[in-house]
Design a protein around this motif. Sequence first.
Motif, PDB file in Angstrom:
ATOM      1  N   VAL A 133       0.836  -1.198   0.000  1.00 18.68           N
ATOM      2  CA  VAL A 133       0.000   0.000   0.000  1.00 18.68           C
ATOM      3  C   VAL A 133       0.876   1.255   0.000  1.00 18.68           C
ATOM      4  N   ILE A 134       1.937   1.245   0.794  1.00 18.64           N
ATOM      5  CA  ILE A 134       2.844   2.397   0.859  1.00 18.64           C
ATOM      6  C   ILE A 134       3.546   2.597  -0.483  1.00 18.64           C
ATOM      7  N   ASP A 135       3.976   1.509  -1.105  1.00 18.55           N
ATOM      8  CA  ASP A 135       4.599   1.593  -2.428  1.00 18.55           C
ATOM      9  C   ASP A 135       3.667   2.262  -3.426  1.00 18.55           C
ATOM     10  N   ASP A 136       2.411   1.821  -3.398  1.00 21.27           N
ATOM     11  CA  ASP A 136       1.418   2.372  -4.316  1.00 21.27           C
ATOM     12  C   ASP A 136       1.183   3.856  -4.041  1.00 21.27           C
ATOM     13  N   ARG A 137       1.166   4.195  -2.764  1.00 19.41           N
ATOM     14  CA  ARG A 137       0.956   5.610  -2.384  1.00 19.41           C
ATOM     15  C   ARG A 137       2.100   6.489  -2.862  1.00 19.41           C
ATOM     16  N   LEU A 138       3.324   6.005  -2.734  1.00 17.54           N
ATOM     17  CA  LEU A 138       4.485   6.791  -3.136  1.00 17.54           C
ATOM     18  C   LEU A 138       4.587   6.917  -4.653  1.00 17.54           C
ATOM     19  N   LYS A 139       4.083   5.912  -5.375  1.00 19.54           N
ATOM     20  CA  LYS A 139       4.186   5.940  -6.835  1.00 19.54           C
ATOM     21  C   LYS A 139       3.033   6.701  -7.482  1.00 19.54           C
ATOM     22  N   ARG A 140       1.813   6.445  -7.016  1.00 17.15           N
ATOM     23  CA  ARG A 140       0.641   6.993  -7.701  1.00 17.15           C
ATOM     24  C   ARG A 140       0.100   8.263  -7.072  1.00 17.15           C
ATOM     25  N   GLY A 141       0.308   8.452  -5.788  1.00 23.68           N
ATOM     26  CA  GLY A 141      -0.258   9.601  -5.104  1.00 23.68           C
ATOM     27  C   GLY A 141       0.492  10.878  -5.425  1.00 23.68           C
ATOM     28  N   LYS A 142      -0.069  11.995  -4.954  1.00 28.95           N
ATOM     29  CA  LYS A 142       0.605  13.273  -5.179  1.00 28.95           C
ATOM     30  C   LYS A 142       1.912  13.303  -4.380  1.00 28.95           C
ATOM     31  N   THR A 143       2.793  14.196  -4.806  1.00 28.32           N
ATOM     32  CA  THR A 143       4.116  14.268  -4.190  1.00 28.32           C
ATOM     33  C   THR A 143       4.008  14.588  -2.706  1.00 28.32           C
ATOM     34  N   LEU A 144       4.705  13.806  -1.898  1.00 30.53           N
ATOM     35  CA  LEU A 144       4.696  13.996  -0.450  1.00 30.53           C
ATOM     36  C   LEU A 144       5.901  14.812  -0.022  1.00 30.53           C
ATOM     37  N   GLY A 145       5.800  15.417   1.141  1.00 36.43           N
ATOM     38  CA  GLY A 145       6.923  16.138   1.708  1.00 36.43           C
ATOM     39  C   GLY A 145       8.017  15.186   2.170  1.00 36.43           C
ATOM     40  N   ARG A 146       9.174  15.753   2.442  1.00 33.66           N
ATOM     41  CA  ARG A 146      10.322  14.931   2.831  1.00 33.66           C
ATOM     42  C   ARG A 146      10.040  14.141   4.102  1.00 33.66           C
ATOM     43  N   SER A 147       9.412  14.775   5.090  1.00 36.42           N
ATOM     44  CA  SER A 147       9.124  14.102   6.358  1.00 36.42           C
ATOM     45  C   SER A 147       8.170  12.923   6.158  1.00 36.42           C
ATOM     46  N   ALA A 148       7.106  13.132   5.353  1.00 28.31           N
ATOM     47  CA  ALA A 148       6.130  12.061   5.119  1.00 28.31           C
ATOM     48  C   ALA A 148       6.774  10.879   4.393  1.00 28.31           C
ATOM     49  N   ARG A 149       7.628  11.165   3.414  1.00 32.58           N
ATOM     50  CA  ARG A 149       8.292  10.085   2.669  1.00 32.58           C
ATOM     51  C   ARG A 149       9.228   9.293   3.582  1.00 32.58           C
ATOM     52  N   GLN A 150       9.934   9.986   4.457  1.00 33.36           N
ATOM     53  CA  GLN A 150      10.834   9.298   5.377  1.00 33.36           C
ATOM     54  C   GLN A 150      10.067   8.368   6.308  1.00 33.36           C
ATOM     55  N   VAL A 151       8.935   8.869   6.830  1.00 36.41           N
ATOM     56  CA  VAL A 151       8.127   8.068   7.755  1.00 36.41           C
ATOM     57  C   VAL A 151       7.578   6.823   7.064  1.00 36.41           C
ATOM     58  N   GLN A 188       4.689  12.921  20.369  1.00 36.37           N
ATOM     59  CA  GLN A 188       4.480  13.771  19.194  1.00 36.37           C
ATOM     60  C   GLN A 188       5.037  13.109  17.941  1.00 36.37           C
ATOM     61  N   THR A 189       6.200  12.443  18.087  1.00 30.22           N
ATOM     62  CA  THR A 189       6.815  11.755  16.942  1.00 30.22           C
ATOM     63  C   THR A 189       5.997  10.536  16.553  1.00 30.22           C
ATOM     64  N   VAL A 190       5.528   9.787  17.543  1.00 30.98           N
ATOM     65  CA  VAL A 190       4.697   8.610  17.271  1.00 30.98           C
ATOM     66  C   VAL A 190       3.408   9.037  16.558  1.00 30.98           C
ATOM     67  N   ALA A 191       2.855  10.173  16.970  1.00 30.10           N
ATOM     68  CA  ALA A 191       1.645  10.695  16.316  1.00 30.10           C
ATOM     69  C   ALA A 191       1.906  10.973  14.844  1.00 30.10           C
ATOM     70  N   ASN A 192       3.096  11.479  14.534  1.00 26.14           N
ATOM     71  CA  ASN A 192       3.459  11.755  13.146  1.00 26.14           C
ATOM     72  C   ASN A 192       3.501  10.464  12.327  1.00 26.14           C
ATOM     73  N   TYR A 193       4.106   9.416  12.885  1.00 29.81           N
ATOM     74  CA  TYR A 193       4.187   8.127  12.198  1.00 29.81           C
ATOM     75  C   TYR A 193       2.788   7.541  11.966  1.00 29.81           C
ATOM     76  N   MET A 194       1.986   7.481  13.027  1.00 26.61           N
ATOM     77  CA  MET A 194       0.679   6.826  12.925  1.00 26.61           C
ATOM     78  C   MET A 194      -0.285   7.622  12.051  1.00 26.61           C
ATOM     79  N   THR A 195      -0.178   8.947  12.068  1.00 26.07           N
ATOM     80  CA  THR A 195      -1.061   9.765  11.235  1.00 26.07           C
ATOM     81  C   THR A 195      -0.766   9.552   9.754  1.00 26.07           C
ATOM     82  N   HIS A 196       0.514   9.525   9.385  1.00 25.54           N
ATOM     83  CA  HIS A 196       0.871   9.269   7.986  1.00 25.54           C
ATOM     84  C   HIS A 196       0.432   7.867   7.560  1.00 25.54           C
TER      85      HIS A 196
END
Length: 372
Positions: A133-151, A188-196
Amino acid sequence: MTTIKNSTTDVLAAITAQNLFHRSPSQATAVTAAGVSENAMPVSSVEQKEKKPRKETPEKKFKEQNITRFEDKNGKFSYRVQICKRVDGKQHSLTKTFRHLPNAKKWRNNKLREIEANGFPIQIVTETKISDVIDDRLKRGKTLGRSARQVLTFIKADEFGKTKVSTLTQQQLYDYADLLSAGERMPQTVANYMTHLARTLSWSKDRGALIPIEVVNLAMRTLWEDEVLARSEERDRRPELCELNKILTAISENTRQKIPVAILVVFAIYSARRLSEICNLRWDDLRENSGRILVRDMKHPRQKKGNNVWCTLPCQALEIILAMPRTSEFIFPYNPRSVGTAYRRFGEAYFGTCRDQGGSETSLAGGARESS
């Protein structure tokens, strides 16, 4: 010779004196010895009623369609709803347990209406994993920010990325958040991971993936309620002028520093803009007469790209802009990461000492966070 009359009188006197209608065993023995048979003693109407066996009211049997009642060792009841149906020769069931009967009946009625309208919900297990699912999101979805891609890249490579999305449970998501917290990450960091992660699963669900999104939403709500996830902490103070003066003086006196970090720090304080926003300001977007400028891709919880907002500049911030040389389409043509690195390098000369003494750590925009 004792007459019958005298004998009767004596017996009645004994009964009256000893109150045999409410007699004790010892009193009964005394009267019997006096010649009165116990079987011959009159019985009060109250005693007659007490001797009649009471009719036990049979306990009403619990009857409720698709609901079974269970009693625990403390005498409390729980109610399990089970709806079964055979589809294509296979038995399927929906089961859920409730503490209160009204909630169980409400859930049952809602499910029966859904089954009548849409058919019995059959869980289809697919081999699609979270990493897919993440692979598909990174390939087909709109461009994500650096932080979101890292997570998302981290989650994809993690063991949790091998989890099948069609059988994802609330407990699995909760356990993964706990695992992230155990790695010395702040809430706060865990929230960032789980939200993405939750947004990526929702994105995939909207595009036809078999994902129990209600489970994901319930897990996220529970994690927030249990404070496994948390919002970013607010700054509790601003740095004093003497503190800023020491940092800016150290930066200005360094002849090897090519980026005007001191100017950028002062502009950040007056404009209240983020570093990435400052380095993206353009001369064409400046309206000098009205003191306004277009801030492109302003920070937003959900929409960052394309969130362009016109902002009013304080007079001090406008003066700094007008003093900058026009060498590029950008007013501050610098890499924001390089600016941040340079600032931290000089800031640690002063604030590193403060942290050792229980002080605070400063940010580029002039705020200070309480040290941990």
